[in-house]
Design an enzyme around this catalytic site. Structure first.
Site, mmCIF file in Angstrom:
data_model
loop_
_atom_site.group_PDB
_atom_site.id
_atom_site.type_symbol
_atom_site.label_atom_id
_atom_site.label_comp_id
_atom_site.label_asym_id
_atom_site.label_seq_id
_atom_site.Cartn_x
_atom_site.Cartn_y
_atom_site.Cartn_z
ATOM 1 N N ASP A 167 85.980 65.455 -16.374
ATOM 2 C CA ASP A 167 85.952 64.755 -17.658
ATOM 3 C C ASP A 167 86.174 65.717 -18.817
ATOM 4 O OD1 ASP A 167 85.393 62.039 -16.847
ATOM 5 O OD2 ASP A 167 83.394 62.722 -16.304
ATOM 6 N N SER A 168 85.534 66.876 -18.739
ATOM 7 C CA SER A 168 85.647 67.845 -19.840
ATOM 8 C C SER A 168 87.054 68.413 -19.935
ATOM 9 C CB SER A 168 84.630 68.969 -19.655
ATOM 10 O OG SER A 168 83.309 68.454 -19.691
#
Length: 393
Positions: A167-168
């Site tokens: 996600d990051s």
């Protein structure tokens, strides 16, 4: 007055990938208007460790943002967001592909109202292709993108990092794509779509693994705390129970490590004199280095290696980072009070700008804290009252 001051972003979506991208854009000075469902808000408000009923992550991932409640699942809420998009530079979303089109918030519709709009999509598998419609969380994307296959011990199942890595990474590519699209718009006057697939954000980091396999016949596998053939570059113990990473795999750096160890002859020993030789004898070389490090306390060891120009770093935890003078000097620990009055540490702004620094002016807001202020630009008091009475906002 960060470098994106004057840029307006509508953040649609929830959880991590989209909202983390929104956090970074807000750190850089953009006005980020977060659209949340009335009554419930983003699930991140209650995600992970909580205090006073609120996630300890929320003050950071929603920092510098404005919270506006709008029901995106109804036509009246969708119309409100279309009106807001007409005044925005960027729409950032991380719904499953097709959702915005169903709501009349797709790029074609929004660009007809605002030709300069940049619509940034973050999804598991992208907006096109046979898997585009599938649900895709970051953990799944890490597997599909290939990084899980290379992470962990060779004798165990594939491991994950202790953070939401996929996600990051997608959020970082979303920010890069947003800024590139805005830069191009300054030349052309036209917006465009930016399509970030989480699995592709992971795959982009996979170095030469494809060529290694296709042309070199090597399928890179899990190797624990080392890279095969790269030595010494590992985690080493110290006398006070700490662990440090030493990266001395280059010839010149290994010579400096040997000098620091009081064994300069290692640098000219044919068993260790070259990169290839050291890689072939990784285990025995790591044993030599470990015997030396384990007899020294971590502070003493780090100071000695720094004096010799050998890259070394303590394996930090949240506890040690909070007292680290370098983190403090770089303003990487920022203390702010959340809406309940609790003072919390959070990560500082990355990167540093010399003339237009990013800053944290506000922690994650209460749900709907900015609804009236933001919607006043598109709805008068009477209309807003009806929308609130009907649960649209």
């Amino acid at each position: 007055m960060g470098p994106l001051h004057g840029t307006r972003v509508l953040e649609l979506g929830s959880f991590i990938a989209g909202p983390f991208a929104g956090q970074l854009l807000a750190d850089y000075g953009a006005e980020v208007v977060k659209i949340e469902p009335p009554a419930t808000g983003d699930p991140m408000r209650r995600w992970g460790i909580t205090k006073d009923g609120e996630s300890l992550w929320w003050p950071a991932i929603a920092r510098n943002k404005k919270s506006v409640t709008v029901d995106l699942r109804g036509e009246r809420g969708q119309e409100l967001v279309r009106e807001l998009a007409a005044t925005a530079d960027v729409v950032l979303e991380n719904f499953r592909p097709g959702t915005l089109r169903k709501w009349g918030l797709d790029y074609e519709t929004l660009s007809a109202l605002n030709p300069g709009i940049v619509v940034v999509h973050v999804s598991g598998f992208g907006q096109t292709g046979p898997n585009s419609g599938l649900a895709g969380f970051g953990s799944v994307a890490e597997a599909v993108g290939g990084i899980r296959h290379t992470t962990g011990s060779p004798d165990d199942a594939p491991a994950r990092t202790g953070i939401s890595l996929g996600d990051s990474l997608a959020a970082l590519f979303a920010v890069i794509g947003t800024q590139a699209a805005l830069l191009e718009r300054a030349r052309s006057g036209r917006g465009q779509e930016v399509d970030v697939a989480i699995y592709e954000a992971v795959f982009a980091l996979m170095e030469s693994t494809l060529a290694d396999y296709h042309a070199g016949g090597v399928l890179r596998k899990r190797s624990g705390s080392v890279l095969p053939g790269v030595a010494p570059s590992n985690v080493y113990p110290t006398a006070d129970g700490a662990e440090v990473v030493i990266a001395a795999n280059a010839d010149t750096v290994f010579a400096r490590l040997a000098e620091a160890m009081g064994q300069p002859e290692l640098a000219t020993d044919e068993r260790y004199a070259t990169h290839q030789a050291r890689g072939a004898r990784m285990a025995e070389l790591d044993a030599l280095v470990s015997a030396w490090t384990s007899a020294r306390k971590s502070d003493e060891l780090i100071d000695e290696l720094n004096r010799h120009g050998v890259p070394v770093g303590r394996i930090n935890t949240a506890a040690s980072i909070l007292t680290d003078p370098h983190f403090a000097a770089r303003e990487m620990i920022q203390w702010r009070r959340n809406q309940h009055g609790t003072e919390l540490p959070m990560n500082g702004v990355v990167p540093k700008f010399s003339r237009t620094p990013g800053e944290i002016t506000r922690t994650g807001p209460a749900l709907g804290a900015d609804t009236d202020e933001v919607l006043a630009a598109v709805a008068d008091g009477e209309r807003l009252g009806r929308l609130r009475a009907d649960g649209v906002v």
